[in-house]
Structure formats: C-alpha cells, structure tokens
Design a protein around this motif. Structure first.
Motif, PDB file in Angstrom:
ATOM      1  N   UNK A   4       0.841  -1.201   0.000  1.00 14.35           N
ATOM      2  CA  UNK A   4       0.000   0.000   0.000  1.00 14.35           C
ATOM      3  C   UNK A   4       0.878   1.254   0.000  1.00 14.35           C
ATOM      4  N   UNK A   5       1.953   1.235   0.794  1.00 11.77           N
ATOM      5  CA  UNK A   5       2.899   2.349   0.798  1.00 11.77           C
ATOM      6  C   UNK A   5       3.469   2.584  -0.599  1.00 11.77           C
ATOM      7  N   UNK A   6       3.778   1.509  -1.286  1.00 11.84           N
ATOM      8  CA  UNK A   6       4.339   1.617  -2.636  1.00 11.84           C
ATOM      9  C   UNK A   6       3.350   2.249  -3.603  1.00 11.84           C
TER      10      UNK A   6
ATOM     11  N   UNK B 195      -3.351   1.159  -6.351  1.00 13.44           N
ATOM     12  CA  UNK B 195      -3.525   2.053  -7.499  1.00 13.44           C
ATOM     13  C   UNK B 195      -4.769   2.928  -7.362  1.00 13.44           C
ATOM     14  N   UNK B 196      -5.003   3.388  -6.156  1.00 10.62           N
ATOM     15  CA  UNK B 196      -6.140   4.284  -5.940  1.00 10.62           C
ATOM     16  C   UNK B 196      -5.967   5.605  -6.691  1.00 10.62           C
ATOM     17  N   UNK B 197      -4.733   5.978  -6.965  1.00 11.59           N
ATOM     18  CA  UNK B 197      -4.520   7.189  -7.774  1.00 11.59           C
ATOM     19  C   UNK B 197      -5.131   7.027  -9.160  1.00 11.59           C
ATOM     20  N   UNK B 198      -4.987   5.834  -9.740  1.00  6.87           N
ATOM     21  CA  UNK B 198      -5.567   5.578 -11.058  1.00  6.87           C
ATOM     22  C   UNK B 198      -7.094   5.448 -10.976  1.00  6.87           C
TER      23      UNK B 198
ATOM     24  N   UNK C 100       3.473  12.411   3.553  1.00 10.50           N
ATOM     25  CA  UNK C 100       3.857  12.986   2.260  1.00 10.50           C
ATOM     26  C   UNK C 100       4.277  11.880   1.298  1.00 10.50           C
ATOM     27  N   UNK C 101       3.779  11.982   0.061  1.00  4.10           N
ATOM     28  CA  UNK C 101       4.143  11.027  -0.991  1.00  4.10           C
ATOM     29  C   UNK C 101       4.802  11.785  -2.133  1.00  4.10           C
ATOM     30  N   UNK C 102       5.955  11.302  -2.568  1.00  5.00           N
ATOM     31  CA  UNK C 102       6.654  11.884  -3.717  1.00  5.00           C
ATOM     32  C   UNK C 102       6.477  10.949  -4.916  1.00  5.00           C
ATOM     33  N   UNK C 103       6.088  11.548  -6.053  1.00  4.44           N
ATOM     34  CA  UNK C 103       5.846  10.785  -7.287  1.00  4.44           C
ATOM     35  C   UNK C 103       6.860  11.202  -8.345  1.00  4.44           C
ATOM     36  N   UNK C 104       7.072  10.321  -9.325  1.00 12.13           N
ATOM     37  CA  UNK C 104       7.996  10.663 -10.413  1.00 12.13           C
ATOM     38  C   UNK C 104       7.262  11.302 -11.587  1.00 12.13           C
TER      39      UNK C 104
ATOM     40  N   UNK D  88       4.754   6.669 -10.670  1.00 15.51           N
ATOM     41  CA  UNK D  88       5.233   5.728  -9.655  1.00 15.51           C
ATOM     42  C   UNK D  88       5.630   6.505  -8.402  1.00 15.51           C
ATOM     43  N   UNK D  89       5.392   5.892  -7.264  1.00 11.08           N
ATOM     44  CA  UNK D  89       5.798   6.489  -5.998  1.00 11.08           C
ATOM     45  C   UNK D  89       7.296   6.303  -5.822  1.00 11.08           C
ATOM     46  N   UNK D  90       7.980   7.368  -5.471  1.00 10.13           N
ATOM     47  CA  UNK D  90       9.423   7.266  -5.224  1.00 10.13           C
ATOM     48  C   UNK D  90       9.738   7.213  -3.733  1.00 10.13           C
ATOM     49  N   UNK D  91       8.999   7.981  -2.921  1.00  7.79           N
ATOM     50  CA  UNK D  91       9.195   7.962  -1.469  1.00  7.79           C
ATOM     51  C   UNK D  91       7.871   8.223  -0.767  1.00  7.79           C
ATOM     52  N   UNK D  92       7.721   7.642   0.436  1.00  8.29           N
ATOM     53  CA  UNK D  92       6.557   7.901   1.280  1.00  8.29           C
ATOM     54  C   UNK D  92       7.037   8.199   2.697  1.00  8.29           C
ATOM     55  N   UNK D  93       6.551   9.310   3.232  1.00 11.90           N
ATOM     56  CA  UNK D  93       6.859   9.720   4.589  1.00 11.90           C
ATOM     57  C   UNK D  93       5.560   9.735   5.401  1.00 11.90           C
TER      58      UNK D  93
END
Length: 393
Positions: free
Chosen positions: A42-44, A259-262, A307-311, A320-325
């Motif tokens: 889920x984090x990914x 893939x809730x973003x999609x 916070x989620x960082x995306x590419x 794609x997720x690059x980092x999750x804080x």
C-alpha cells in the motif's frame, strides 16, 4: 498521502462473524497484523492511512480501526490514535444471507425488511440498556446493595455510542431503497450516518444523502458482479459530488489499494471531473469522512507530515511512488526497495549454487550430510533442492 476509507488488509483471522446478525462487541483493533505485506505494498502505491473494517455479513458488524501504514512498527503503533471511534454496518444481499446456500447457518434476518426490523430491535435494546444503567447509577448506596446491577454488554454499549453520536457509522450499501430506509431510520433515532460505503446507487438518491449530511465512498467502475449492482454506473461519483455529497473512492481490495490514484483518475474520463476534484476523492474527502481531516488529507502547516513523492503527475497511469513519509518518517523508498530486491535475488542464486556444488560432490563419491527435516520444509531450501534434483519429492 492517499487515504482509503474501506480496507480489509492487516487483519488476523478473517473479517466476518457470519452466524450472528449483531456483532458490535468485536474489535478490529484487537487483531491487527503489522507484518501483513499488504501494508508495504500500500505504501508503494502512495497510501498512508486506511480504515480497517469488519466484514459485511452482519447488519451490525464489528468496531473499525483506522491505521497508518508504518511498515515495521508494532500493531499498537499502527493505530491512528486521533481518529474517532467507528463501526461497520451493512445492508443488502450480504446481510440477509437468503442466497448463501445450505452450507451456511440460516439465521434472522433473511429479507431486507427483516434487516430493518433487526436495526430497530437492536437500537431499542441499546436504549433500554443505557436507561437501566442510568437508573442503577442513580440509586442510593443502600439501595444498590439490594439491587442486581445490569449485566454489562459490550455489544449494546457500542450500539448506544452510535445512538449518542459517539461512534461513527460506515455502512455497506448498494440499492437506493435501502439507502433511503437507513437514512430515515437514523433520523428517527436522532443520529447521523457518517458514510455510506460502496453506495453504487447513490446517484439516484444524491440529494437525500446531501440533505442528511452523509458522505459517500464508492468504487470507480465496479458493476454487474452481483444482482444488486446491475444499476451501478461509472458516473456515480460525479453525480453525487455535483449534488454536494462529500465523495471518495475506496479500494475494498488489497490489490486495488495500490492504485487508488488511477481509480480516482477514472472519473476524469467518465464524466470530465477536474484533476483537483479527482485527487480530492482519495485524499481530503476520505479524511473528512473519517473525521481526521484536521490531521491528514492535504499538505497544510500543522498537519501530520504524511507525504508522498511521485515521479510524475499522480493521476497519470505512468506515475510511480518514489518515497513515502508518514508523520515525518520515511517508510518507503523505491531506490532502497530495488537494492533490497536485488539482495534477495543474489542470496537465492548463492543458495542454489551452493546446493548444486554439493550435488557435484555427491556424484564424485564424497559424503554430504543430507538436509535435515526442518530445512527440508523451508521454502528456500525446497525450491533450491527442486532445481538441483528435478522431480524430487
């Protein structure tokens, strides 16, 4: 961070108590499994918070638990302690169980009208229970010694909390007739429904949902998988939102959660929803439905640093997720994940090579100590042995 209003991950021992219609005494918070790999996955996918719900086999199910995706932490550390208490209710085919087959225990209710009657019976019982407690508490000390105290009931206590608006209701629902029934029932007992979840015919009663003040958490495009969802349409989220209903997209599925973003982006295709509104359906809107929007759901000073960082743009299928804080601590890093995966590949290759070398020594006549019983049942050794000895049992 993405917030999922409806999830069943990280739960030990199943999600339902199907043989009893009312199970409000059971608590998801008692059986959280912090080692479930679904948390990491889920984090990914950018998910930082999720509500873990009891199943939908019961009109009145168990108490829910909101968690943070703190992979590697204990069960207690996963709990979102700022979240208000909530509970799972359900309507429809799942709870009346009349079509479940003979292998399932037949219990009341078996019809939709029976479901309504059960709610009324339980609500009345909770009111009577609370009245009995107050009556006993108000007795003088001398009278209490002569009176048997009401028997404690965690089941009725949880239902009484609902009636007193101390515990939020998230109710599994599909057809408009039952959605309307429960809105009217809630108003008759003077409490508000926090969220109708799934609510696939919500577009038919969007005005009523908005007037009542209930949120709606739906699927982006699930339909026709059983009879009561034949009228589901992919424009449901837009139509409810246009009527002023706080609307979100949920997963209800460990795989789709990634893939809730999609899923949120689909409404842009189906009904021209704006990018901002689509993104809100998996961030601030579910946070509002869970009543934690003062802590999560948007990047605002003073909130938890989820916070989620995306590419790429998050609503893109290529993102794609690059980092999750989570709360300011890094719990996922794609670069570190790739390094860890390569380490596993290298270790597997080394184990296989070791066993192949042992096999060559055996062929040369040298005595090799066989794998003992515990090793034989270890997946890694078993797979490696299978490579070395094709057809080995």
């Amino acid at each position: 961070g993405i917030v999922d209003e409806h999830s069943h991950i990280a739960i030990n021992g199943g999600t339902n108590e199907g043989t009893d219609a009312v199970t409000s005494e059971v608590r998801i918070g008692d059986i959280i499994n912090p080692d479930d790999i679904s948390i990491y996955r889920a984090l990914a996918g950018g998910v930082t918070s999720a509500q873990l719900l009891h199943g939908s086999a019961n009109p009145i199910g168990g108490q829910s638990q909101l968690i943070k995706m703190k992979w590697g932490e204990s069960a207690e550390q996963l709990k979102f302690t700022n979240a208000p208490a909530s509970i799972k209710f359900a309507l429809g085919e799942n709870v009346k169980q009349s079509n479940w087959g003979e292998k399932f225990v037949q219990r009341f209710p078996q019809t939709r009208m029976g479901v309504k009657a059960l709610f009324e019976e339980t609500f009345d019982a909770a009111i009577a229970y609370e009245k009995a407690l107050k009556t006993y508490d108000n007795l003088r000390s001398s009278d209490k010694k002569k009176t048997v105290a009401p028997r404690p009931s965690y089941r009725l206590q949880a239902v009484a909390e609902v009636l007193n608006q101390q515990r939020d209701v998230h109710i599994h629902s599909y057809v408009q007739s039952e959605i309307l029934m429960f809105i009217r029932l809630a108003e008759a007992y003077h409490f508000k429904v926090q969220t109708f979840t799934h609510v696939l015919e919500g577009y038919k009663v969007a005005s009523e949902l908005a007037t009542h003040g209930a949120g709606a958490s739906t699927f982006a495009d699930w339909w026709a998988y059983k009879f009561e969802v034949y009228d589901a349409i992919p424009q449901n989220a837009c139509l409810m939102q246009n009527k002023g209903v706080t609307t979100s997209i949920n997963s209800d599925d460990y795989e789709m959660q990634r893939r809730l973003n999609q899923e949120a982006a689909k409404s842009m295709m189906y009904c021209n929803m704006s990018k901002e509104d689509a993104w809100n359906m998996v961030t601030i809107n579910p946070a509002k439905q869970l009543r934690v929007d003062e802590f999560v759901g948007s990047l605002t000073p003073g909130k938890m640093a989820d916070i989620v960082l995306w590419n790429a743009e998050p609503l893109s299928i290529y993102a794609k997720v690059t980092q999750v804080w989570v709360e300011g601590k890094r719990y996922f890093d794609r670069d570190q994940d790739q390094v860890a995966q390569q380490a596993v590949v290298n270790e597997r290759a080394a184990l296989i090579q070791k066993i192949l070398s042992s096999d060559d020594q055996t062929k040369a006549g040298e005595k090799v100590t066989p794998l003992n019983e515990p090793q034989w049942h270890c997946d890694t050794h078993y797979q490696a042995w299978g490579h070395a000895h094709e057809g080995a049992k």
